[in-house]
Design an enzyme around this catalytic site. Structure first.
Site, PDB file in Angstrom:
ATOM      1  N   TYR A 186      -8.923   3.583 -20.803  1.00  0.00           N
ATOM      2  CA  TYR A 186      -9.313   3.306 -19.422  1.00  0.00           C
ATOM      3  C   TYR A 186      -8.542   4.232 -18.488  1.00  0.00           C
ATOM      4  O   TYR A 186      -7.318   4.404 -18.624  1.00  0.00           O
ATOM      5  CB  TYR A 186      -9.029   1.856 -19.050  1.00  0.00           C
ATOM      6  CG  TYR A 186      -9.455   1.530 -17.635  1.00  0.00           C
ATOM      7  CD1 TYR A 186     -10.787   1.281 -17.342  1.00  0.00           C
ATOM      8  CD2 TYR A 186      -8.529   1.523 -16.589  1.00  0.00           C
ATOM      9  CE1 TYR A 186     -11.194   1.012 -16.037  1.00  0.00           C
ATOM     10  CE2 TYR A 186      -8.926   1.256 -15.288  1.00  0.00           C
ATOM     11  CZ  TYR A 186     -10.258   1.005 -15.016  1.00  0.00           C
ATOM     12  OH  TYR A 186     -10.671   0.756 -13.743  1.00  0.00           O
ATOM     13  N   GLU A 239       0.832  -1.196   0.000  1.00  0.00           N
ATOM     14  CA  GLU A 239       0.000   0.000   0.000  1.00  0.00           C
ATOM     15  C   GLU A 239       0.872   1.253   0.000  1.00  0.00           C
ATOM     16  O   GLU A 239       2.016   1.222   0.448  1.00  0.00           O
ATOM     17  CB  GLU A 239      -0.905   0.010   1.231  1.00  0.00           C
ATOM     18  CG  GLU A 239      -1.721  -1.248   1.424  1.00  0.00           C
ATOM     19  CD  GLU A 239      -2.771  -1.452   0.358  1.00  0.00           C
ATOM     20  OE1 GLU A 239      -3.135  -0.459  -0.309  1.00  0.00           O
ATOM     21  OE2 GLU A 239      -3.233  -2.586   0.178  1.00  0.00           O
ATOM     22  N   ASN A 242      -4.987   5.940  -6.409  1.00  0.00           N
ATOM     23  CA  ASN A 242      -5.674   6.698  -5.366  1.00  0.00           C
ATOM     24  C   ASN A 242      -4.771   7.672  -4.639  1.00  0.00           C
ATOM     25  O   ASN A 242      -5.236   8.550  -3.914  1.00  0.00           O
ATOM     26  CB  ASN A 242      -6.354   5.754  -4.356  1.00  0.00           C
ATOM     27  CG  ASN A 242      -5.357   4.855  -3.633  1.00  0.00           C
ATOM     28  OD1 ASN A 242      -4.227   5.221  -3.371  1.00  0.00           O
ATOM     29  ND2 ASN A 242      -5.804   3.654  -3.301  1.00  0.00           N
TER      30      ASN A 242
END
Length: 333
Positions: A262, A157, A267
């Protein structure tokens, strides 16, 4: 990128295959028991840990390395390790609680043992700790760390989605993450040459210009701010919880194949943080329009002409105009 079960299941073979393949090599390179190296930092070289400076000798942390304390117990540990034919990697937490293949043979790797059996703690050459499951040092091993053992910090992450745990600073030996400067770098995907026996890729039929599938939605995110301006100039087919249009895994594939472009928007924007959002459209025949680290970072992973970077355009309007131009002039997409 908070992982969801369906996403994690697609990445697990690549990620854990790389870990179990790389760990024995990394262990050999960094196995220098008399070396003292600095505290935990993702971009620094980390080896056997010195004890925290704040502790006096009589208060030594049980998981510190201290060569002066080596005794008959250590000799017994050495003998046990020398008699072990395989490199043992102990998974202390299954990432996000999802357990999968725990045999090295699942990844076509020999001479290693991948396990979650904590009774093997004193024999394990390495312990893998998934950052997002640590929460605090209270759920780390309580027994003293064998002097030969490496503790591996594992996290896929970005910093925006990974809370800091300062107590780890003097406990971690090796890092394993998406960062290319990790001791064990693990990417979310990779390209392989096509063999002559493989069928030539056939581009799926396209009936949508631009698509985006998004669940993690926040007004503070750069991608959401960009999208809100971008959609004023071009039609975007938006799906997922973020657009109040949940889809199944089967629908995900169908939608991806039906799009010309696309929006591969991360994020959060950090060095080397390039996830499956780049690779999924390439697999399904759509052109990724990326938002993330600089173009140069992406070019370390895929060919420069295989994607479009939003930073190549001064504003969302000009990007929209470029996509409209391409779709009207190039029949191949």
């Amino acid at each position: 990128m908070p992982s969801q079960p369906s996403k994690w299941s697609h990445q697990r073979t690549i990620i854990f295959g790389c870990i179990v393949l790389c760990f024995p090599v990394i262990l050999y390179v960094y196995y220098k028991p008399d070396i003292k190296l600095p505290s935990f930092n993702i971009s620094s070289m980390i080896g056997p840990q010195p004890c925290p400076k704040c502790l006096q000798p009589q208060e030594l942390h049980p998981n510190c390395s201290n060569r002066e304390q080596r005794n008959d117990t250590q000799k017994i540990q050495v003998a046990a390790v020398n008699n072990e034919p395989d490199t043992i990697l102990l998974i202390w937490f299954w990432p996000f609680g999802f357990k999968f293949g725990d045999s090295c043979s699942d990844y076509n790797i020999t001479r290693c043992r991948l396990t979650d059996d904590r009774s093997l703690y004193n024999k394990a050459h390495g312990i893998l700790f998934h950052h997002r499951d640590i929460h605090s040092v209270s759920n780390l091993p309580k027994e003293p760390r064998p002097w030969f053992q490496k503790w591996v910090w594992f996290n896929m992450e970005s910093p925006a989605n990974s809370g800091q745990i300062p107590e780890l600073n003097h406990l971690i030996n090796l890092t394993c993450s998406y960062r290319l400067d990790s001791h064990i770098p693990v990417q979310y995907g990779y390209l392989v040459p096509r063999t002559s026996k493989q069928e030539t890729f056939k581009l799926p039929a396209k009936d949508k210009l631009v698509c985006w599938i998004v669940s993690n939605w926040g007004g503070h995110q750069r991608r959401v701010q960009f999208y809100n301006e971008f959609k004023k100039h071009i039609t975007v087919n938006c799906y997922g919880a973020g657009c109040n249009h949940r889809i199944s895994n089967e629908e995900y594939t169908t939608i991806m194949q039906s799009c010309k472009f696309y929006l591969s928007f991360e994020n959060s924007v950090y060095k080397d943080y390039v996830t499956e959002k780049l690779y999924a459209p390439l697999i399904h025949g759509a052109v990724p329009v990326v938002l993330g680290p600089p173009r140069e970072n992406y070019e370390h992973l895929v060919p420069a002409d295989s994607f479009i970077h939003i930073d190549d355009f001064p504003n969302p309007k000009e990007l929209a105009e470029k996509l409209l131009y391409l779709t009207n002039t190039m029949t191949s997409i």
